[in-house]
Enzyme design. Structure first.
Site, PDB file in Angstrom:
ATOM      1  N   GLY A 169       0.786  -1.239   0.000  1.00  0.00           N
ATOM      2  CA  GLY A 169       0.000   0.000   0.000  1.00  0.00           C
ATOM      3  C   GLY A 169       0.810   1.277   0.000  1.00  0.00           C
ATOM      4  N   HIS A 184       0.902   1.043 -13.162  1.00  0.00           N
ATOM      5  CA  HIS A 184       1.638  -0.151 -13.562  1.00  0.00           C
ATOM      6  C   HIS A 184       3.121   0.193 -13.604  1.00  0.00           C
ATOM      7  CE1 HIS A 184       2.315  -4.038 -15.368  1.00  0.00           C
ATOM      8  NE2 HIS A 184       3.130  -3.447 -16.230  1.00  0.00           N
TER       9      HIS A 184
END
Ligand code: GRF
Length: 215
Positions: free
Chosen positions: A12, A110
């Site tokens: 995270g 990404h």
């Protein structure tokens, strides 16, 4: 106020970068409505809770199939009245139905300069190919994995002697810069999808790089 829901599966750190940017006042008009995880042990859940953000776990293993999980996930997101869904290290392939449900308001980050290196192990693959420039991409999500209209990219050099960890760290530092910036553009209403491409109000359209090439 625009409400975002962040989806995570693990560490995270991109989510944390978003929280930090908010706390620094860099995301005015943004409310992080919730952080959802598909794994009960996602470390980012603690970070989110410590920041006073609502968290919810939907364990994908508890669902019969992908469709059932995605339907429940969609319901949970709608329950938080999200304007934008931010995938931040969310390690699940999403169904076309889910993607359609949140079309135009579903972002992913990404760790490569897409369309190069979709999928996993991007940093090792970049090293194996001997590319000199690597980076990260924020894009709108389409049903194809790691594909979709590019919002912002940042490039980093691949240096002599880099291993996977060193390159990953260099890219991750840039992820933490560009993802909050992309979300800010969305919140400001400056992101537009036109014919499958992104236009950002106020960005130069003369071919200059959106993000600096970092030497
Ligand atoms: C990041 O490299 C992101 O680009 C990729 O997965 C990683 C997640 O890291 N999709 P974190 O959970 O945000 O720290």
């Amino acid at each position: 106020m625009k409400r975002i829901v962040i989806l995570i599966s693990g560490r995270g750190s991109n989510m944390e970068a978003m929280i930090r940017a908010r706390d620094r006042g860099e995301l005015p008009g943004l409310e992080i409505a919730a952080v959802l995880a598909n794994r009960p042990d996602a470390r980012g859940l603690e970070t989110a809770a410590a920041a006073g953000i609502a968290t919810q776990v939907l364990d994908h293993k508890a669902f019969a199939d992908r469709e059932a999980f995605d339907a429940a996930l969609g319901e949970a997101i709608d329950g938080f009245q999200a304007d934008l869904v931010v995938l931040a290290g969310f390690m699940r392939v999403l169904t076309a139905g889910f993607v359609r449900r949140f079309e135009g308001r579903l972002l992913n980050i990404h760790p490569s300069l897409l369309p190069a290196f979709p999928g996993l192990h991007t940093h090792q693959r970049a090293l194996d190919e001997g590319v000199r420039i690597h980076g990260c991409t924020v894009h709108f999500v389409t049903p194809a994995l790691d594909h979709g209209p590019v919002v912002i990219q940042a490039a980093v050099p691949v240096l002599e002697g880099d291993d996977e960890a060193a390159l990953a760290a260099r890219v991750l530092a840039q992820e933490h810069v560009i993802y909050p910036r992309a979300v800010r553009w969305f919140v400001e209403g400056r992101l537009h999808l036109e014919n499958g491409r992104v236009r950002v109000d106020g960005q130069q359209q003369d071919g200059t790089l959106q993000a600096p090439l970092l030497a």
